[in-house]
Design a protein around this motif. Structure first.
Motif, PDB file in Angstrom:
ATOM      1  N   GLN A 153       0.836  -1.196   0.000  1.00  0.00           N
ATOM      2  CA  GLN A 153       0.000   0.000   0.000  1.00  0.00           C
ATOM      3  C   GLN A 153       0.871   1.247   0.000  1.00  0.00           C
ATOM      4  O   GLN A 153       2.022   1.228   0.445  1.00  0.00           O
ATOM      5  N   ALA A 154       0.308   2.321  -0.502  1.00  0.00           N
ATOM      6  CA  ALA A 154       1.009   3.601  -0.485  1.00  0.00           C
ATOM      7  C   ALA A 154       1.435   3.941   0.940  1.00  0.00           C
ATOM      8  O   ALA A 154       0.678   3.735   1.898  1.00  0.00           O
ATOM      9  N   GLY A 155       2.665   4.437   1.062  1.00  0.00           N
ATOM     10  CA  GLY A 155       3.232   4.720   2.364  1.00  0.00           C
ATOM     11  C   GLY A 155       4.016   3.572   2.961  1.00  0.00           C
ATOM     12  O   GLY A 155       4.721   3.763   3.960  1.00  0.00           O
ATOM     13  N   GLY A 156       3.904   2.409   2.362  1.00  0.00           N
ATOM     14  CA  GLY A 156       4.601   1.231   2.864  1.00  0.00           C
ATOM     15  C   GLY A 156       6.034   1.147   2.388  1.00  0.00           C
ATOM     16  O   GLY A 156       6.554   2.063   1.736  1.00  0.00           O
ATOM     17  N   SER A 157       6.676   0.031   2.738  1.00  0.00           N
ATOM     18  CA  SER A 157       8.090  -0.169   2.423  1.00  0.00           C
ATOM     19  C   SER A 157       8.320  -1.546   1.806  1.00  0.00           C
ATOM     20  O   SER A 157       7.569  -2.495   2.077  1.00  0.00           O
ATOM     21  N   LEU A 158       9.351  -1.619   1.007  1.00  0.00           N
ATOM     22  CA  LEU A 158       9.849  -2.878   0.471  1.00  0.00           C
ATOM     23  C   LEU A 158      11.366  -2.791   0.398  1.00  0.00           C
ATOM     24  O   LEU A 158      11.929  -1.695   0.236  1.00  0.00           O
ATOM     25  N   THR A 166      25.796  -8.882  -2.853  1.00  0.00           N
ATOM     26  CA  THR A 166      24.412  -8.458  -2.965  1.00  0.00           C
ATOM     27  C   THR A 166      24.300  -6.939  -2.850  1.00  0.00           C
ATOM     28  O   THR A 166      24.987  -6.321  -2.031  1.00  0.00           O
ATOM     29  N   VAL A 167      23.419  -6.389  -3.675  1.00  0.00           N
ATOM     30  CA  VAL A 167      23.065  -4.978  -3.583  1.00  0.00           C
ATOM     31  C   VAL A 167      21.594  -4.889  -3.204  1.00  0.00           C
ATOM     32  O   VAL A 167      20.796  -5.743  -3.593  1.00  0.00           O
ATOM     33  N   TYR A 168      21.259  -3.870  -2.432  1.00  0.00           N
ATOM     34  CA  TYR A 168      19.902  -3.719  -1.909  1.00  0.00           C
ATOM     35  C   TYR A 168      19.327  -2.370  -2.330  1.00  0.00           C
ATOM     36  O   TYR A 168      20.054  -1.407  -2.570  1.00  0.00           O
ATOM     37  N   LEU A 169      18.009  -2.326  -2.362  1.00  0.00           N
ATOM     38  CA  LEU A 169      17.308  -1.062  -2.535  1.00  0.00           C
ATOM     39  C   LEU A 169      16.191  -1.029  -1.494  1.00  0.00           C
ATOM     40  O   LEU A 169      15.195  -1.747  -1.624  1.00  0.00           O
ATOM     41  N   GLN A 170      16.395  -0.230  -0.458  1.00  0.00           N
ATOM     42  CA  GLN A 170      15.362  -0.037   0.556  1.00  0.00           C
ATOM     43  C   GLN A 170      14.443   1.073   0.087  1.00  0.00           C
ATOM     44  O   GLN A 170      14.907   2.191  -0.169  1.00  0.00           O
ATOM     45  N   MET A 171      13.152   0.759  -0.020  1.00  0.00           N
ATOM     46  CA  MET A 171      12.183   1.717  -0.542  1.00  0.00           C
ATOM     47  C   MET A 171      11.152   2.011   0.540  1.00  0.00           C
ATOM     48  O   MET A 171      10.415   1.106   0.963  1.00  0.00           O
ATOM     49  N   ASN A 172      11.131   3.248   0.983  1.00  0.00           N
ATOM     50  CA  ASN A 172      10.187   3.691   2.014  1.00  0.00           C
ATOM     51  C   ASN A 172       9.234   4.720   1.440  1.00  0.00           C
ATOM     52  O   ASN A 172       9.485   5.298   0.376  1.00  0.00           O
ATOM     53  N   SER A 173       8.149   4.959   2.152  1.00  0.00           N
ATOM     54  CA  SER A 173       7.154   5.962   1.728  1.00  0.00           C
ATOM     55  C   SER A 173       6.774   5.765   0.272  1.00  0.00           C
ATOM     56  O   SER A 173       6.743   6.727  -0.519  1.00  0.00           O
ATOM     57  N   LEU A 174       6.467   4.552  -0.078  1.00  0.00           N
ATOM     58  CA  LEU A 174       6.172   4.240  -1.473  1.00  0.00           C
ATOM     59  C   LEU A 174       4.910   4.932  -1.959  1.00  0.00           C
ATOM     60  O   LEU A 174       3.944   5.123  -1.197  1.00  0.00           O
TER      61      LEU A 174
END
Length: 126
Positions: free
Chosen positions: A13-18, A78-86
């Protein structure tokens, strides 16, 4: 040639993170500049974030600055992409990319990269 496998996509959902992960093999990981790109339906693939081989430098697209964080673990290849406030506009297929780099630089152009993963879908609902 570097093999890249992304994981971690999904529906949020919008506002979430992955957090996306990209596992690399086939070349010494610490010699690779890494990047994340994304492609929404009907649009060109666009730059999201990049990190230099030594983790000294990172760079972000203006649209994700302050919300996304790129990082790497050279011990885990490994490379990561932390996505917040989606946001719904973050919905796209996300691709990991790699290129050998003799200098500790970030690479932000699609043309700079010679290895790509298969992509992972990120869908953000409103």
């Amino acid at each position: 040639q570097v093999q890249l496998v992304e994981s971690g996509g999904g529906l949020v959902q919008a506002g979430g993170s992955l957090r996306l992960s990209c596992a690399a093999s086939g070349r010494t990981f610490s010699s690779l500049a890494m990047g994340w790109f994304r492609q929404a339906p009907g649009k060109e693939r666009e730059f999201v974030a990049a990190i230099s081989r030594g983790t000294v430098s990172t760079y972000y697209a203006d649209s994700v600055k302050g919300r996304f964080t790129i990082s790497r673990d050279n011990a885990k290849n490994t490379v990561y992409l932390q996505m917040n406030s989606l946001k719904p506009e973050d919905t796209a297929v996300y691709y990991c990319a790699a290129t050998p780099d003799g200098r500790d630089r970030v690479r932000v152009s699609r043309q700079d990269y010679d290895s790509w993963g298969q992509g992972t879908q990120v869908t953000v609902s409103s």
